[in-house]
Design an enzyme around this catalytic site. Sequence first.
Site, PDB file in Angstrom:
ATOM      1  N   MET A 160       0.813  -1.219   0.000  1.00  8.46           N
ATOM      2  CA  MET A 160       0.000   0.000   0.000  1.00  8.46           C
ATOM      3  C   MET A 160       0.849   1.273   0.000  1.00  8.46           C
ATOM      4  O   MET A 160       0.340   2.368   0.205  1.00  8.46           O
ATOM      5  CB  MET A 160      -0.985  -0.018   1.182  1.00  8.46           C
ATOM      6  CG  MET A 160      -2.036  -1.115   1.024  1.00  8.46           C
ATOM      7  SD  MET A 160      -3.219  -1.238   2.379  1.00  8.46           S
ATOM      8  CE  MET A 160      -4.304   0.160   2.061  1.00  8.46           C
ATOM      9  N   HIS A 202      -0.987   1.188   5.426  1.00  7.15           N
ATOM     10  CA  HIS A 202       0.417   1.547   5.676  1.00  7.15           C
ATOM     11  C   HIS A 202       1.086   1.726   4.317  1.00  7.15           C
ATOM     12  O   HIS A 202       1.278   0.737   3.637  1.00  7.15           O
ATOM     13  CB  HIS A 202       1.106   0.452   6.469  1.00  7.15           C
ATOM     14  CG  HIS A 202       2.575   0.670   6.657  1.00  7.15           C
ATOM     15  ND1 HIS A 202       3.083   1.514   7.594  1.00  7.15           N
ATOM     16  CD2 HIS A 202       3.645   0.153   6.019  1.00  7.15           C
ATOM     17  CE1 HIS A 202       4.398   1.498   7.539  1.00  7.15           C
ATOM     18  NE2 HIS A 202       4.776   0.691   6.588  1.00  7.15           N
ATOM     19  N   GLU A 207       7.713   7.908   9.686  1.00 15.14           N
ATOM     20  CA  GLU A 207       9.133   8.230   9.873  1.00 15.14           C
ATOM     21  C   GLU A 207       9.497   9.644   9.440  1.00 15.14           C
ATOM     22  O   GLU A 207      10.481   9.858   8.724  1.00 15.14           O
ATOM     23  CB  GLU A 207      10.002   7.177   9.162  1.00 15.14           C
ATOM     24  CG  GLU A 207       9.712   5.769   9.682  1.00 15.14           C
ATOM     25  CD  GLU A 207      10.456   4.659   8.951  1.00 15.14           C
ATOM     26  OE1 GLU A 207      11.315   4.958   8.112  1.00 15.14           O
ATOM     27  OE2 GLU A 207      10.163   3.484   9.246  1.00 15.14           O
ATOM     28  N   GLU A 250       4.362  -2.374  14.373  1.00 17.64           N
ATOM     29  CA  GLU A 250       5.276  -3.224  13.584  1.00 17.64           C
ATOM     30  C   GLU A 250       6.135  -4.085  14.517  1.00 17.64           C
ATOM     31  O   GLU A 250       7.354  -4.187  14.344  1.00 17.64           O
ATOM     32  CB  GLU A 250       6.193  -2.366  12.698  1.00 17.64           C
ATOM     33  CG  GLU A 250       5.460  -1.401  11.801  1.00 17.64           C
ATOM     34  CD  GLU A 250       6.369  -0.623  10.860  1.00 17.64           C
ATOM     35  OE1 GLU A 250       7.553  -0.978  10.702  1.00 17.64           O
ATOM     36  OE2 GLU A 250       5.889   0.356  10.275  1.00 17.64           O
TER      37      GLU A 250
HETATM   38  O1  G3I Z   1       8.799  -8.809  -4.096  1.00 16.97           O
HETATM   39  C1  G3I Z   1      10.172  -8.665  -4.503  1.00 16.97           C
HETATM   40  C2  G3I Z   1      10.697  -9.986  -5.008  1.00 16.97           C
HETATM   41  O2  G3I Z   1       9.990 -10.353  -6.182  1.00 16.97           O
HETATM   42  C3  G3I Z   1      12.201  -9.843  -5.300  1.00 16.97           C
HETATM   43  O3  G3I Z   1      12.724 -11.084  -5.660  1.00 16.97           O
HETATM   44  C4  G3I Z   1      12.941  -9.361  -4.074  1.00 16.97           C
HETATM   45  C5  G3I Z   1      14.412  -9.119  -4.305  1.00 16.97           C
HETATM   46  O4  G3I Z   1      14.922  -8.130  -3.453  1.00 16.97           O
HETATM   47  O5  G3I Z   1      12.355  -8.129  -3.676  1.00 16.97           O
HETATM   48  C6  G3I Z   1      10.990  -8.221  -3.313  1.00 16.97           C
HETATM   49  O6  G3I Z   1      10.514  -6.990  -2.896  1.00 16.97           O
HETATM   50  C7  G3I Z   1      10.961  -6.553  -1.635  1.00 16.97           C
HETATM   51  C8  G3I Z   1       9.734  -6.366  -0.732  1.00 16.97           C
HETATM   52  O7  G3I Z   1      10.150  -5.827   0.498  1.00 16.97           O
HETATM   53  C9  G3I Z   1       8.976  -7.659  -0.473  1.00 16.97           C
HETATM   54  O8  G3I Z   1       9.794  -8.588   0.159  1.00 16.97           O
HETATM   55  C10 G3I Z   1      11.698  -5.251  -1.810  1.00 16.97           C
HETATM   56  O9  G3I Z   1      12.909  -5.472  -2.517  1.00 16.97           O
HETATM   57  C11 G3I Z   1      12.023  -4.658  -0.460  1.00 16.97           C
HETATM   58  O10 G3I Z   1      12.552  -3.347  -0.624  1.00 16.97           O
HETATM   59  C12 G3I Z   1      10.760  -4.552   0.368  1.00 16.97           C
HETATM   60  O11 G3I Z   1      11.147  -4.103   1.632  1.00 16.97           O
HETATM   61  C13 G3I Z   1      10.120  -3.666   2.500  1.00 16.97           C
HETATM   62  C14 G3I Z   1      10.524  -2.310   3.046  1.00 16.97           C
HETATM   63  O12 G3I Z   1       9.642  -1.908   4.072  1.00 16.97           O
HETATM   64  C15 G3I Z   1      10.510  -1.245   1.955  1.00 16.97           C
HETATM   65  O13 G3I Z   1       9.215  -1.072   1.439  1.00 16.97           O
HETATM   66  C16 G3I Z   1       9.994  -4.684   3.617  1.00 16.97           C
HETATM   67  O14 G3I Z   1       9.447  -5.909   3.115  1.00 16.97           O
HETATM   68  C17 G3I Z   1       9.097  -4.140   4.714  1.00 16.97           C
HETATM   69  O15 G3I Z   1       9.113  -5.043   5.803  1.00 16.97           O
HETATM   70  C18 G3I Z   1       9.623  -2.775   5.168  1.00 16.97           C
HETATM   71  O16 G3I Z   1       8.753  -2.275   6.153  1.00 16.97           O
HETATM   72  C19 G3I Z   1       9.173  -1.126   6.853  1.00 16.97           C
HETATM   73  C20 G3I Z   1       7.937  -0.314   7.174  1.00 16.97           C
HETATM   74  O17 G3I Z   1       7.249   0.014   5.990  1.00 16.97           O
HETATM   75  C21 G3I Z   1       8.288   0.954   7.943  1.00 16.97           C
HETATM   76  N1  G3I Z   1       9.021   0.620   9.141  1.00 16.97           N
HETATM   77  C22 G3I Z   1      10.197  -0.188   8.941  1.00 16.97           C
HETATM   78  C23 G3I Z   1       9.864  -1.461   8.180  1.00 16.97           C
HETATM   79  C24 G3I Z   1      11.075  -2.317   7.994  1.00 16.97           C
HETATM   80  O18 G3I Z   1      12.007  -1.694   7.147  1.00 16.97           O
END
Ligand code: G3I
Length: 356
Positions: free
Chosen positions: A68, A102, A152, A259
């Site tokens: 989202m 979020h 943040e 979180e």
């Molecule tokens: O879905 C793709 C996948 O197809 C690919 O193979 C892989 C390779 O890197 O990437 C995948 O996408 C990733 C996605 O998470 C799903 O796993 C993105 O690279 C990665 O950047 C993304 O990271 C998320 C991050 O926020 C940035 O949006 C994390 O899952 C998520 O847990 C994290 O959440 C944040 C909160 O929004 C704010 N607070 C901190 C928290 C942790 O950083």
Amino acid sequence: MKIYSLLLICILCLSACVSTPPITVESLHEVADFPVGTSVRMNEFKKDPLTRALQQYHFDSLTTGSDMKMHKVMPTENGYYWKVIDEAVAYTQKHEQRLFGHNLIWHSSTPSWVVKKARQNPQWLDGFMKEYIHTYVGRYKGVVDGWDVVNEGFATKGAGYRTDTIWYQTLGPEYIEKAFRYAHEADPDAILFYNDFNIERDLEKFNSMMVMVKDFQARGVPISGIGFQMHIRMDIPNEVIAHTLKQAAATGLQIHLSEVDIIFNTHDDSRGGGIENHRQLTEEMKLAQKKKYKELVQMYREIVPSEQQYGITFWSFTDRDTWIRRFFNMIDWPTIYDDDLKPKPALDGFLDGLRD
Ligand code: G3I
């Protein structure tokens, strides 16, 4: 007869597809008197029957980990992408769960085309933010219960706003209150949160945020809640967490532990910045984590008045899926289910905290 055989085959096929081991622990949300949620990554989640079964059993609230965010909703200037969000809406409605939004504005998920355009034409950014929030919150009016409006907005460490973001650089700190006003215009009933990390432990950061929150309240900026991300470590003192929760609850706003996870190793909040002091999870560590989860839930229940308890949300509920390992490039075991999707003592600790 033919019809009965066909029915039997269908039932057998269906049960083979979705067969899951029996769940032998109590349901978190049934024991809790506030919503209990988890984040999920929709694309993986929808293909994973066991995780879905556990999610439906334990939780009555859902947050999408990434789906989202602005870089997913508007990856290019050419339009909005609603498909995955609509799937999350359908899932939560089917299973009678709350859907939490979020987030609306976050430096880290601002698409590069927005940054580029704002640099070329700073006048454009406020109008874009207004249109984006009105369109997005308006589309899910009455469906998304609450939003992390700004995520943040304060510096990683210490006092002061986060300045390394196009929003602050272009619009000044006022971008935060504008975002709240736009969200409230689009859905006056939505619960609107300011959400941040380390505010439970970094008192300078927490105090900066509280100055803003109290100023918003004094001037009628429509904020309705404070989100403590609560990515904590085993050695973060309970006294400090209790102090910040108490101050935040005194505002009368909703308090969301948004979180939650509890790690053993340390990091410096930057990608890849982890130090692996622990490479293996021992029985002793599992029991210590159980205690910490129990104490966290107890503090939430004791300090935050029940009418302000928006709920507790895990940031993934399995060690298999935790963001910690990928982001900090280190091993850890921060959640309540292990890598094999078996309940950990931490889950019992959480339940103990709910019961006591
Ligand atoms: O879905 C793709 C996948 O197809 C690919 O193979 C892989 C390779 O890197 O990437 C995948 O996408 C990733 C996605 O998470 C799903 O796993 C993105 O690279 C990665 O950047 C993304 O990271 C998320 C991050 O926020 C940035 O949006 C994390 O899952 C998520 O847990 C994290 O959440 C944040 C909160 O929004 C704010 N607070 C901190 C928290 C942790 O950083």
